[in-house]
Design an enzyme around this catalytic site. Structure first.
Site, PDB file in Angstrom:
ATOM      1  N   ARG A  44     -18.935  39.364 -67.824  1.00  0.00           N
ATOM      2  CA  ARG A  44     -20.065  38.610 -68.382  1.00  0.00           C
ATOM      3  C   ARG A  44     -19.798  37.141 -68.118  1.00  0.00           C
ATOM      4  O   ARG A  44     -18.711  36.742 -67.692  1.00  0.00           O
ATOM      5  CB  ARG A  44     -20.318  38.935 -69.861  1.00  0.00           C
ATOM      6  CG  ARG A  44     -19.166  39.238 -70.749  1.00  0.00           C
ATOM      7  CD  ARG A  44     -18.268  38.098 -71.086  1.00  0.00           C
ATOM      8  NE  ARG A  44     -18.982  36.897 -71.454  1.00  0.00           N
ATOM      9  CZ  ARG A  44     -18.469  35.684 -71.355  1.00  0.00           C
ATOM     10  NH1 ARG A  44     -17.240  35.502 -70.870  1.00  0.00           N
ATOM     11  NH2 ARG A  44     -19.147  34.607 -71.699  1.00  0.00           N
ATOM     12  N   GLY A  45     -20.830  36.320 -68.400  1.00  0.00           N
ATOM     13  CA  GLY A  45     -20.760  34.901 -68.027  1.00  0.00           C
ATOM     14  C   GLY A  45     -21.507  34.742 -66.704  1.00  0.00           C
ATOM     15  O   GLY A  45     -21.268  35.504 -65.759  1.00  0.00           O
ATOM     16  N   ASP A 235     -27.167  29.696 -68.780  1.00  0.00           N
ATOM     17  CA  ASP A 235     -27.465  30.878 -67.959  1.00  0.00           C
ATOM     18  C   ASP A 235     -28.638  30.629 -67.023  1.00  0.00           C
ATOM     19  O   ASP A 235     -28.764  31.291 -66.000  1.00  0.00           O
ATOM     20  CB  ASP A 235     -27.726  32.090 -68.848  1.00  0.00           C
ATOM     21  CG  ASP A 235     -26.421  32.564 -69.458  1.00  0.00           C
ATOM     22  OD1 ASP A 235     -25.985  31.951 -70.455  1.00  0.00           O
ATOM     23  OD2 ASP A 235     -25.803  33.488 -68.911  1.00  0.00           O
ATOM     24  N   LYS A 246     -26.406  31.270 -74.418  1.00  0.00           N
ATOM     25  CA  LYS A 246     -26.105  32.267 -75.449  1.00  0.00           C
ATOM     26  C   LYS A 246     -26.817  31.955 -76.760  1.00  0.00           C
ATOM     27  O   LYS A 246     -26.884  30.796 -77.188  1.00  0.00           O
ATOM     28  CB  LYS A 246     -24.583  32.302 -75.647  1.00  0.00           C
ATOM     29  CG  LYS A 246     -24.061  33.250 -76.686  1.00  0.00           C
ATOM     30  CD  LYS A 246     -24.594  34.675 -76.553  1.00  0.00           C
ATOM     31  CE  LYS A 246     -24.354  35.272 -75.179  1.00  0.00           C
ATOM     32  NZ  LYS A 246     -25.183  36.483 -74.938  1.00  0.00           N
TER      33      LYS A 246
HETATM   34  O1  MRU Z   1     -23.931  37.357 -72.638  1.00  0.00           O
HETATM   35  P1  MRU Z   1     -22.884  36.580 -71.910  1.00  0.00           P
HETATM   36  O2  MRU Z   1     -21.530  36.662 -72.526  1.00  0.00           O
HETATM   37  O3  MRU Z   1     -22.876  36.884 -70.433  1.00  0.00           O
HETATM   38  O4  MRU Z   1     -23.380  35.078 -72.062  1.00  0.00           O
HETATM   39  C1  MRU Z   1     -22.626  34.064 -71.473  1.00  0.00           C
HETATM   40  C2  MRU Z   1     -23.115  32.730 -71.822  1.00  0.00           C
HETATM   41  O5  MRU Z   1     -24.126  32.553 -72.465  1.00  0.00           O
HETATM   42  C3  MRU Z   1     -22.379  31.592 -71.260  1.00  0.00           C
HETATM   43  O6  MRU Z   1     -22.439  30.507 -72.128  1.00  0.00           O
HETATM   44  C4  MRU Z   1     -23.045  31.241 -69.930  1.00  0.00           C
HETATM   45  O7  MRU Z   1     -22.975  32.310 -69.040  1.00  0.00           O
HETATM   46  C5  MRU Z   1     -22.529  30.036 -69.282  1.00  0.00           C
HETATM   47  S1  MRU Z   1     -20.788  29.971 -69.116  1.00  0.00           S
HETATM   48  C6  MRU Z   1     -20.319  30.269 -67.608  1.00  0.00           C
END
Ligand code: MRU
Length: 348
Positions: A44-45, A235, A246
């Site tokens: 994830r990320g 994102d 997030k």
């Molecule tokens: O649901 P996730 O864990 O994939 O969400 C990740 C985030 O919201 C991060 O803050 C976002 O991807 C940016 S960090 C590289």
């Protein structure tokens, strides 16, 4: 160690569902498995899922039985559609897959086997670039951090959320390595607790001092003068500077604004979607209500059996609440409709 890497004809990734208790590497041989791993949040990320999907597309090439290049291109297209559908909000996923399918289409003169090898090389290049981009972004961002700062950080934006180094957490890491004394307040980030599980684990490895706080404590720490800056990733960022990130980021940015604190979003230009004019156009992933409901306190179930819940995984912070956006090509300030295209189209 990289979060996402290719070795022995397979894609390997840290299984982020098991951290911080267990550091386990999982390996994949098919693009369908990779798509499932993205949906299930093994990885994830935003940048990390982009890199994973790029290697997923390379795997699709080796899975394909096509003997001719046109047939192989058709198989790439089908795999691209299933990888892109794995998660909707982070634009890095579609960006990475589109970059590779375009690479395939523009190398249609190659024989099928040479094209397979070329697409794997292109995925590797994308992953290697991610690390360099993060380090450039971190250098720009670290210039905004002062010695002695206490920073609230949301979700996980570290090495785990990327191929390596990280976005917002990469800024914190670089500032720390520059000798700045920093303290991080780690938002636990309900419901999946990426902050409490992953960011705390990373900060512990780097030796950076931190305290975990529950998400509803951040306003209190800001209002009582215990915070200097708020940092998070993104994102998807639209042309006007609205930031999807997030869930909980919006409330954090609101509290930062009310307390005259800077709120910085740190993201590579691959997260900027200039095709979308504003944040209301961003698709917001709604995940299973079980992620909210499956919670225990002292070993006891918290929510009543049969309870209902909502679970949007992201929210959109309006650009008026974002002090600046840090990218690998520099720092964008409002008006973002002017500053963001310059950074996105910047040639190194
Ligand atoms: O649901 P996730 O864990 O994939 O969400 C990740 C985030 O919201 C991060 O803050 C976002 O991807 C940016 S960090 C590289």
């Amino acid at each position: 160690m990289r979060t996402v890497y290719w070795e022995s004809e397979q894609l390997h990734m840290i299984d982020q569902r098991l951290l911080p208790e267990t550091l386990t590497i999982v390996s994949y041989r098919t693009h369908a498995e990779v798509a499932q791993a993205i949906t299930g949040m093994v990885v994830r990320g935003a940048p990390a899922i982009g890199a994973a999907a790029a290697f997923g597309l390379a795997l699709a090439g080796y899975e394909s039985r096509a003997h001719t290049t046109p047939d192989l291109l058709t198989d790439y297209q089908a795999a691209a559609a299933s990888l892109k559908a794995a998660r909707p909000t982070a634009v890095n996923l579609a960006w990475a897959v589109d970059r590779l399918t375009k690479e395939a289409a523009s190398n249609a003169h190659l024989p099928a086997d040479a094209l397979r090898a070329h697409i794997l090389q292109a995925a590797q290049l994308l992953a290697d670039e991610d690390v360099k981009i993060n380090q450039r972004m971190a250098a720009h961002g670290a210039s905004l951090i002062d010695d002695g700062d206490t920073i609230i950080h949301h979700c996980n934006t570290g090495a785990l959320a990327t191929v390596d180094w990280g976005t917002a957490l990469g800024v914190i890491r670089t500032a720390w390595e520059q000798g700045k004394k920093i303290h991080v307040l780690v938002d636990e980030t309900r419901p999946r607790l990426q902050g409490a599980r992953l960011t705390a684990w990373e900060l512990q490895q780097y030796g950076i001092p931190y305290d975990i706080i529950s998400d509803n404590m951040s306003g209190h720490f800001m209002r009582t003068g215990q915070v200097q800056k708020v940092l998070f990733g993104a994102d998807r960022i639209t042309a006007n500077g609205d930031v999807a990130n997030k869930i909980g980021t919006y409330m954090l940015a609101l509290a930062a604004s009310d307390n005259d604190l800077p709120a910085y979003s740190v993201a590579p230009t691959s997260t900027v979607d200039l095709a979308l004019a504003h944040g209301s156009l961003i698709p917001i992933e709604e995940r299973s209500s079980q992620e909210v409901l499956d919670i225990q306190l002292a070993g006891e179930r918290v929510t009543p059996r049969g309870a209902q819940a909502r679970n949007p995984a992201f929210d959109v912070t309006p650009h008026r609440l974002i002090t600046a956006i840090v990218t690998e090509n520099g720092v964008a300030y409002p008006p973002y409709t002017i500053s963001l295209p310059k950074l996105v189209n910047h040639k190194a």
